[in-house]
Design an enzyme around this catalytic site. Structure first.
Site, mmCIF file in Angstrom:
data_model
loop_
_atom_site.group_PDB
_atom_site.id
_atom_site.type_symbol
_atom_site.label_atom_id
_atom_site.label_comp_id
_atom_site.label_asym_id
_atom_site.label_seq_id
_atom_site.Cartn_x
_atom_site.Cartn_y
_atom_site.Cartn_z
ATOM 1 N N ASP A 275 6.417 -12.760 5.148
ATOM 2 C CA ASP A 275 5.168 -12.327 5.738
ATOM 3 C C ASP A 275 4.929 -13.194 6.971
ATOM 4 O OD1 ASP A 275 2.539 -11.152 5.877
ATOM 5 O OD2 ASP A 275 2.646 -10.888 3.701
ATOM 6 N N ASP B 173 1.368 -9.596 9.570
ATOM 7 C CA ASP B 173 0.005 -9.618 9.040
ATOM 8 C C ASP B 173 -1.072 -9.479 10.118
ATOM 9 O OD1 ASP B 173 -1.719 -10.432 6.623
ATOM 10 O OD2 ASP B 173 -2.382 -11.861 8.144
ATOM 11 N N GLU C 28 1.202 -4.618 9.906
ATOM 12 C CA GLU C 28 -0.068 -4.263 9.271
ATOM 13 C C GLU C 28 -1.035 -3.998 10.419
ATOM 14 O OE1 GLU C 28 -3.472 -5.900 6.186
ATOM 15 O OE2 GLU C 28 -2.749 -7.175 7.791
ATOM 16 N N HIS D 239 -1.342 -5.577 -2.044
ATOM 17 C CA HIS D 239 -2.124 -6.678 -2.624
ATOM 18 C C HIS D 239 -3.571 -6.713 -2.124
ATOM 19 C CE1 HIS D 239 -1.091 -7.980 1.324
ATOM 20 N NE2 HIS D 239 -1.885 -9.028 1.222
ATOM 21 N N ASP D 240 -3.917 -5.846 -1.176
ATOM 22 C CA ASP D 240 -5.285 -5.810 -0.646
ATOM 23 C C ASP D 240 -6.058 -4.597 -1.143
ATOM 24 O OD1 ASP D 240 -4.926 -8.070 0.955
ATOM 25 O OD2 ASP D 240 -4.180 -6.882 2.638
HETATM 26 C C1 GLC Z 1 -4.009 -9.264 5.798
HETATM 27 C C2 GLC Z 1 -3.518 -9.601 4.416
HETATM 28 C C3 GLC Z 1 -4.670 -10.058 3.587
HETATM 29 C C4 GLC Z 1 -5.242 -11.293 4.222
HETATM 30 C C5 GLC Z 1 -5.571 -11.066 5.701
HETATM 31 C C6 GLC Z 1 -5.742 -12.362 6.417
HETATM 32 O O1 GLC Z 1 -4.908 -8.211 5.787
HETATM 33 O O2 GLC Z 1 -2.846 -8.513 3.865
HETATM 34 O O3 GLC Z 1 -4.300 -10.315 2.265
HETATM 35 O O4 GLC Z 1 -6.389 -11.681 3.552
HETATM 36 O O5 GLC Z 1 -4.554 -10.381 6.385
HETATM 37 O O6 GLC Z 1 -4.504 -12.999 6.590
#
Ligand code: GLC
Ligand code: CA
Length: 555
Positions: free
Chosen positions: A98, A198, A255, A327-328
């Site tokens: 990540d 991310d 993402e 995971h979110d």
């Molecule tokens: C992304 C991750 C999440 C995290 C955020 C800040 O959205 O998937 O889990 O809290 O970034 O890094």
């Protein structure tokens, strides 16, 4: 479209903390992942994305990195990581890490040096502003409250669009970018397959800082308002790509929320910033700036339209990465299937859509078992900072405690973070100790041991779907074939063709509990997959059972 090595791959996200614990401390670890590689290989996985395992105070479960060159001892050592990459490689599996570079941890050396000397080199690694004029702008952090926090012991404030323990890195500073590229290349030299990237849209801020119209009673304004005005992220992303990923032919999945529709080509076209990016159309459906309590639940018809509109938008440009959960997010089966109708048949139907649409499927750990949302009994069972903030937001809006708990139970990120259910042994076979987060009590019936050898299980069905994607005769069609909606207007029917050069598949799914009749475009077909034991055809009509899913090859 130029073929790339990742187009025909199946990816799987591991949330290491909750995957498999080998030393009894209740926390999943890298050795645990190594031990489960054969399980993943058996399922047909080609790419593993690891949520962060770097050194971290785990304020946001590793998305707050204190050292980009170290593994957190709770997860293991660098030797474990090297071993994982090597063991995965033996099985033809690529590892993605990540890449969390919008921000680091406030415990990172850079931030500590910025505190010690805000005017020095490392002060410029962050966004620091004088405190005396009040808040530099009214942006609301994603996890609640203002984006600004006093820089300890100084007369300055620092920017954090996420938690206050996640100070934003200043991408406008070339020295910051150099440090990031150096780190990416260091990891790629170790033999990684690439990265999941991310929160990347946040690296470009609309500057200078200014207020936006407030959208809640707190007087603050959602970051989304600022992001709409931030231009020029492409320059950063192209530079990053050419200094790092491109040189290694590495795979990247972004993402990306809040991309402007006209930017799709820039992101994932032939010369795009990334290999692919997640399709969050269904995830974003019904969300509200007010908070989770104001979200609208998605219906089967909405789901269908979300999927079809993004398939149509992307298919002449590139590839999306298709997800039903991560995971979110809550568990896909609990989120996208109507309450009370979640069963093995409907789970398999959702799987059929997820795997048979055009795109690169990303499964999330436990999805292949049909893992479900957690029945939270109290807010004390919640660990996630985002959920705790949403609970408070719901209470502030006037919901009772019971109502607020119901809301956050539906959307909490902790739904997906409960330990992986390996068996019906205590703690679901995840650990011999006490798990860091409570196990979902349904592990006695939903677990890997019960499913891997069961011909009718959700796991076995996923295996078949994945095998179909890889089947030499069908692969080209499933990977590159166009998605063309079929009988789009027919309610709660989600049906589509996958039209390849040589073959045409027709996917029929009945997204409701009642049977419905579907007219076939041709009576000549072969059944490649059926999630039910029956097939009820009369003439050129098939009557699908509730949640029946069929993959047909038209002859
Ligand atoms: C992304 C991750 C999440 C995290 C955020 C800040 O959205 O998937 O889990 O809290 O970034 O890094
Ligand atoms: Ca452990």
């Amino acid at each position: 479209m130029k073929k790339k090595w990742w187009h025909d791959k199946i990816a799987y996200q591991i949330y290491p903390k909750s995957f498999y614990d080998t030393n009894g401390d209740g926390i999943g670890d890298i050795q645990g992942i190594i031990q489960k590689l054969d399980y993943l290989s058996d399922l047909g996985i080609d790419i593993i994305w690891l949520s962060p395992v770097y050194l971290s105070p785990l304020a946001d479960q590793g998305y707050d990195i204190a050292d980009y060159y170290q593994i957190d001892p709770r997860f293991g050592t660098m030797e474990d990581m090297d071993e994982l990459i090597a063991e995965a490689k033996k099985r033809g599996i690529y590892i993605l890490m990540d890449l969390v570079v919008n921000h680091c941890s406030d415990e990172h050396e850079w931030f500590q040096k910025a505190i010690a000397d805000p005017e020095g080199k490392y002060g410029k690694f962050f966004y620091l502003e004088d405190a005396k004029n009040g808040l530099p702008c009214n942006w609301r952090s994603y996890f609640g409250g203002p984006c600004w926090e006093p820089l300890p012991g100084t007369d300055k404030l620092y920017l954090h669009v996420f938690h206050k323990k996640q100070p934003d890195l200043n991408w406008e500073n070339p020295e910051v970018r150099e440090e990031i590229y150096k780190n990416i290349n260091w990891w790629l030299d170790k033999g990684l397959g690439g990265f999941r990237i991310d929160a990347i849209i946040n690296i470009k801020k609309a500057l200078p800082f200014r207020d936006y119209p407030s959208d809640r009673s707190d007087g603050l304004s959602s970051i989304h308002n600022m992001l709409k005005e931030a231009d020029g992220i492409g320059d950063f992303l192209q530079e990053m790509k050419h200094r790092t990923f491109a040189k290694y032919d590495a795979f990247t999945v972004g993402e990306v929320f809040d991309a402007k529709p006209e930017e799709l080509e820039d992101f994932v076209g032939e010369e795009g910033h990334f290999s692919t990016m997640f399709d969050f159309t269904t995830v974003c459906f019904g969300t509200s700036e007010k908070g989770w309590y104001d979200c609208r639940q998605i219906t089967p018809e909405d789901y269908k339209e979300c999927c079809f509109s993004s398939q149509e938008a992307i298919q002449d440009i590139g590839f999306y990465a298709n997800v039903i959960e991560n995971h979110d997010e809550p568990r896909g089966v609990s989120h996208y299937l109507p309450e009370g109708e979640v069963n093995n048949t409907s789970k398999k139907m959702l799987a059929t859509i997820n795997i048979m649409l055009r795109g690169i499927p990303f499964l999330y750990q436990g999805q292949e078992l049909g893992m479900e949302n957690m029945p939270f009994k109290s807010i004390d069972e919640i660990d996630d900072i985002n959920t705790l903030d949403e609970y408070k937001t719901a209470l502030d809006a006037g919901l009772s405690e019971a109502e607020a708990l119901k809301v956050i139970s539906r959307y909490s990120r902790d739904n997906a973070r409960t330990p992986m259910q390996w068996s019906d042994a205590p703690a679901a076979g995840f650990t011999t100790g006490t798990p860091w987060l409570r196990v979902n009590p349904n592990y006695v019936s939903i677990n890997a041991a019960a499913q891997v050898h069961d011909e009718d299980s959700v796991f076995t069905y996923y295996k078949k779907l994945i095998a179909l994607r890889k089947h030499p005769e069908y692969k080209d069609t499933v990977v590159y074939g166009k998605t063309i909606p079929y009988l789009r207007e027919q309610k709660n029917l989600m049906a589509f063709y996958r039209k390849g050069k040589e073959k045409t598949l027709l996917i029929l799914t009945n997204y409701q509990k009642d049977p419905q009749s579907v007219k076939l475009p041709s009576e000549k077909y072969r059944v490649l997959l059926n999630n039910c034991s029956t097939l009820n055809q009369k003439g050129d009509f098939i009557t699908l059972e509730g949640y029946q899913a069929l993959v047909l090859e038209l002859l």
